[in-house]
Scaffold this motif. Structure first.
Motif, PDB file in Angstrom:
ATOM      1  N   CYS A 298       0.812  -1.205   0.000  1.00  0.00           N
ATOM      2  CA  CYS A 298       0.000   0.000   0.000  1.00  0.00           C
ATOM      3  C   CYS A 298       0.856   1.271   0.000  1.00  0.00           C
ATOM      4  CB  CYS A 298      -0.955  -0.064   1.189  1.00  0.00           C
ATOM      5  SG  CYS A 298      -2.448   0.949   1.036  1.00  0.00           S
ATOM      6  N   TRP A 299       0.728   2.130   0.994  1.00  0.00           N
ATOM      7  CA  TRP A 299       1.379   3.439   0.971  1.00  0.00           C
ATOM      8  C   TRP A 299       2.890   3.368   1.156  1.00  0.00           C
ATOM      9  CZ3 TRP A 299      -1.365   8.434   2.836  1.00  0.00           C
ATOM     10  CH2 TRP A 299      -2.591   8.559   2.157  1.00  0.00           C
ATOM     11  N   GLU A 300       3.463   2.189   1.375  1.00  0.00           N
ATOM     12  CA  GLU A 300       4.921   2.069   1.306  1.00  0.00           C
ATOM     13  C   GLU A 300       5.434   2.491  -0.071  1.00  0.00           C
ATOM     14  OE1 GLU A 300       6.369  -1.430   4.290  1.00  0.00           O
ATOM     15  OE2 GLU A 300       5.423  -2.095   2.434  1.00  0.00           O
ATOM     16  N   HIS A 301       4.552   2.460  -1.074  1.00  0.00           N
ATOM     17  CA  HIS A 301       4.950   2.876  -2.423  1.00  0.00           C
ATOM     18  C   HIS A 301       5.117   4.391  -2.534  1.00  0.00           C
ATOM     19  CE1 HIS A 301       3.505  -1.229  -3.098  1.00  0.00           C
ATOM     20  NE2 HIS A 301       4.402  -1.248  -4.056  1.00  0.00           N
ATOM     21  N   TRP A 302       4.807   5.120  -1.463  1.00  0.00           N
ATOM     22  CA  TRP A 302       5.111   6.546  -1.396  1.00  0.00           C
ATOM     23  C   TRP A 302       6.215   6.822  -0.381  1.00  0.00           C
ATOM     24  CZ3 TRP A 302      -0.514   6.029  -2.043  1.00  0.00           C
ATOM     25  CH2 TRP A 302      -0.919   6.369  -3.331  1.00  0.00           C
ATOM     26  N   MET A 303       6.972   5.813  -0.025  1.00  0.00           N
ATOM     27  CA  MET A 303       8.161   5.983   0.820  1.00  0.00           C
ATOM     28  C   MET A 303       9.378   5.909  -0.109  1.00  0.00           C
ATOM     29  SD  MET A 303       7.103   3.559   4.073  1.00  0.00           S
ATOM     30  CE  MET A 303       8.539   4.022   5.056  1.00  0.00           C
ATOM     31  N   PRO A 304       9.936   7.055  -0.525  1.00  0.00           N
ATOM     32  CA  PRO A 304      11.011   7.028  -1.529  1.00  0.00           C
ATOM     33  C   PRO A 304      12.205   6.170  -1.127  1.00  0.00           C
ATOM     34  CG  PRO A 304      10.197   9.268  -1.203  1.00  0.00           C
ATOM     35  CD  PRO A 304       9.571   8.427  -0.141  1.00  0.00           C
ATOM     36  N   LEU A 305      12.563   6.158   0.157  1.00  0.00           N
ATOM     37  CA  LEU A 305      13.733   5.386   0.565  1.00  0.00           C
ATOM     38  C   LEU A 305      13.438   3.891   0.577  1.00  0.00           C
ATOM     39  CD1 LEU A 305      15.244   7.673   3.361  1.00  0.00           C
ATOM     40  CD2 LEU A 305      15.639   7.682   0.883  1.00  0.00           C
ATOM     41  N   ALA A 306      12.194   3.513   0.893  1.00  0.00           N
ATOM     42  CA  ALA A 306      11.813   2.097   0.806  1.00  0.00           C
ATOM     43  C   ALA A 306      11.882   1.627  -0.647  1.00  0.00           C
ATOM     44  CB  ALA A 306      10.417   1.878   1.376  1.00  0.00           C
ATOM     45  N   ARG A 307      11.404   2.474  -1.564  1.00  0.00           N
ATOM     46  CA  ARG A 307      11.498   2.120  -2.985  1.00  0.00           C
ATOM     47  C   ARG A 307      12.960   1.976  -3.400  1.00  0.00           C
ATOM     48  NH1 ARG A 307       8.125   6.608  -3.932  1.00  0.00           N
ATOM     49  NH2 ARG A 307       9.699   7.448  -5.373  1.00  0.00           N
ATOM     50  N   ALA A 308      13.805   2.921  -2.968  1.00  0.00           N
ATOM     51  CA  ALA A 308      15.221   2.861  -3.343  1.00  0.00           C
ATOM     52  C   ALA A 308      15.870   1.589  -2.816  1.00  0.00           C
ATOM     53  CB  ALA A 308      15.955   4.089  -2.810  1.00  0.00           C
ATOM     54  N   ALA A 309      15.514   1.201  -1.585  1.00  0.00           N
ATOM     55  CA  ALA A 309      16.077  -0.027  -1.019  1.00  0.00           C
ATOM     56  C   ALA A 309      15.665  -1.243  -1.839  1.00  0.00           C
ATOM     57  CB  ALA A 309      15.627  -0.178   0.435  1.00  0.00           C
ATOM     58  N   MET A 310      14.401  -1.293  -2.238  1.00  0.00           N
ATOM     59  CA  MET A 310      13.932  -2.434  -3.017  1.00  0.00           C
ATOM     60  C   MET A 310      14.545  -2.440  -4.414  1.00  0.00           C
ATOM     61  SD  MET A 310      12.112  -4.186  -0.944  1.00  0.00           S
ATOM     62  CE  MET A 310      11.315  -5.364  -2.038  1.00  0.00           C
ATOM     63  N   HIS A 311      14.712  -1.279  -5.019  1.00  0.00           N
ATOM     64  CA  HIS A 311      15.346  -1.233  -6.347  1.00  0.00           C
ATOM     65  C   HIS A 311      16.782  -1.759  -6.271  1.00  0.00           C
ATOM     66  CE1 HIS A 311      11.790   0.721  -7.562  1.00  0.00           C
ATOM     67  NE2 HIS A 311      12.157   1.980  -7.419  1.00  0.00           N
ATOM     68  N   ASN A 312      17.440  -1.525  -5.141  1.00  0.00           N
ATOM     69  CA  ASN A 312      18.803  -2.015  -4.959  1.00  0.00           C
ATOM     70  C   ASN A 312      18.861  -3.539  -4.928  1.00  0.00           C
ATOM     71  OD1 ASN A 312      21.031  -2.743  -2.493  1.00  0.00           O
ATOM     72  ND2 ASN A 312      21.759  -1.442  -4.166  1.00  0.00           N
ATOM     73  N   LEU A 313      17.731  -4.183  -4.629  1.00  0.00           N
ATOM     74  CA  LEU A 313      17.671  -5.639  -4.559  1.00  0.00           C
ATOM     75  C   LEU A 313      17.324  -6.266  -5.910  1.00  0.00           C
ATOM     76  CD1 LEU A 313      15.894  -5.976  -1.080  1.00  0.00           C
ATOM     77  CD2 LEU A 313      18.325  -6.275  -1.598  1.00  0.00           C
ATOM     78  N   HIS A 314      17.202  -5.441  -6.933  1.00  0.00           N
ATOM     79  CA  HIS A 314      17.099  -5.901  -8.329  1.00  0.00           C
ATOM     80  C   HIS A 314      15.876  -6.787  -8.572  1.00  0.00           C
ATOM     81  CE1 HIS A 314      21.062  -4.216  -8.747  1.00  0.00           C
ATOM     82  NE2 HIS A 314      21.575  -5.049  -7.864  1.00  0.00           N
TER      83      HIS A 314
END
Length: 322
Positions: free
Chosen positions: A166-182
Motif C-alpha cells: 500500500c502506501w509504502e509505495h510513497w516511501m522514496p527510501l523504501a522504494r530505493a532499497a527495493m530497487h537495490n535488490l534488483h
C-alpha cells in the motif's frame, strides 16, 4: 532473449476475520491459478483475515474504548497467523509440489501485537515475510510497525521477486532499497487499486525497471458479516459493522504493469483472476535508459543506509545474571 513468465492476480473477496476458513479458500484459488499455468500468484493486502475496512467506513470505530473495535481486535488476535503457523502447511505443500511462488497478505500476531504481513511463499523454503513499515492513518489503531529485517526479495529460478504494501509505495527510501535488490517482478499490495494507487504502481514499474503486479481485492459489507458469523459472532462487533453502509467496500482494479509503465492487463471491480504472460527481458532493456540503482543514482552524492536488524524491543542476555 525472451524470458516468459506467466503471472496471476487473484482479485477475490476474502473471508474476513475467519482466517481458518480463509486458508482453505486461498488454497483453492492458488490451485486453480496454477492449473491455468501461473508460476507467480498474487493476492491483495491482508487477504487472510480481510482488510479492516471498519476503520475507514464505521463512524465510531476510532472512538476511545469502543466495544465493537475491541471485539474485532480480539477476534483478529485469536485468528491471526503466527510465525511458523502449521495452518499454512497446505499452502506450502501446494507451492512445493507445483514449483510456484505465492504472495498473500495476512494479519500476523507476534507476541501481543498484530502486523500487516505480505508473505511470499516459495518452493522448499520458509515463507519470506514483509511486515508493513508504517501502517497508514487509522491502521495504526490495529497494526504495529515492521522493521528493516523484512525488506528483502526472493531469488526464484526466473529472477527476483519482492513485495511492498500500500502506501509504502510513497516511501522514496523504501522504494530505493527495493530497487537495490534488483526485482524482476514486484508485487504491490492494495485493498483496492484506486486511481492514485494505480499511478504509484505504474511509477514503481518505470522507476524500478521491473514488472509490477498491483493486487487489489473486492469486498462487500455482507462479507464482513458472514466472516463474523463463521467465528461465532459477537454483538458489539456486529453493531459496529452494521454502521457501515450495506454496499461494495473494496473495488479490485488490479493491474499487471510492464517496466515502461504501460498496462499489460487490467481488472474491473468484480471478482476475477487476472493473468498475463510477461517478458522479463523487458526489465533489462528498460535499464538502458534508466537504472535508478546504478547509472542514474549518483552514488557520489546520495547514500542510503538500511538497518536490517530485527527490532524486538527486549533482549534477554543470560550473561547479565552471572
Amino acid at each position: 532473449m525472451d524470458k516468459i513468465l506467466k503471472v496471476a492476480i487473484v482479485q477475490a473477496a476474502p473471508i474476513p476475520l475467519c482466517i481458518d476458513q480463509g486458508i482453505g479458500q486461498l488454497c483453492k484459488y492458488v490451485a486453480d491459478a496454477s492449473d491455468a499455468g501461473a508460476e507467480l500468484i498474487a493476492f491483495g493486502e491482508t487477504f487472510l483475515g480481510g482488510y479492516p475496512i471498519w476503520l475507514d467506513e464505521a463512524p465510531g470505530a476510532a472512538l476511545w474504548n469502543h466495544p465493537g473495535t475491541k471485539a474485532l481486535h480480539r477476534i483478529l488476535m485469536d485468528q491471526a497467523i503466527v510465525p511458523g503457523d502449521a495452518r499454512l502447511a497446505p499452502l506450502q505443500k501446494l507451492v512445493d509440489e507445483r514449483n510456484i511462488c505465492v504472495s498473500v497478505g495476512a494479519h500476523e500476531r507476534v507476541r501481543s501485537s498484530l502486523y500487516n504481513n505480505q508473505l511470499l511463499f516459495r518452493p522448499e523454503q520458509t515463507p519470506l515475510d514483509h511486515r508493513k513499515l508504517v501502517p497508514t492513518h487509522g491502521e495504526r489503531l490495529i497494526w504495529n510497525r515492521g522493521d528493516g529485517s523484512t525488506l528483502s526479495v526472493h531469488q526464484a529460478t526466473w529472477g527476483h521477486v519482492g513485495n511492498l504494501i500500500c502506501w509504502e509505495h510513497w516511501m522514496p527510501l523504501a522504494r530505493a532499497a527495493m530497487h537495490n535488490l534488483h526485482e524482476d517482478v514486484h508485487v504491490a499490495c492494495w485493498p483496492s487499486v484506486r486511481e492514485t494507487y494505480a499511478i504509484a504502481s505504474r511509477h514503481y514499474a518505470f522507476e524500478g525497471g521491473c514488472h509490477v503486479l498491483a493486487a487489489g481485492t473486492v469486498m462487500h459489507r455482507a462479507d464482513l458479516l458472514n466472516g463474523l458469523t463463521m467465528v461465532g459472532g459477537d454483538a458489539d462487533a456486529q453493531a459496529l459493522i452494521e454502521e457501515i453502509p450495506d454496499q461494495q467496500l473494496q473495488f479490485g482494479g488490479s493491474l499487471i504493469i510492464a517496466p515502461d509503465g504501460s498496462i499489460v492487463a487490467e481488472a474491473k471491480d468484480d471478482a476475477m483472476t487476472l493473468t498475463a504472460e510477461i517478458n522479463l527481458a523487458a526489465g533489462a532493456e528498460a535499464k538502458a535508459a534508466l537504472d535508478t540503482d546504478g547509472h542514474y543514482s549518483r552514488a557520489d552524492v546520495f547514500e542510503l543506509s538500511v538497518d536490517t536488524r530485527e527490532k524486538l524491543g527486549v533482549r534477554w542476555d543470560p550473561h547479565k545474571s552471572e
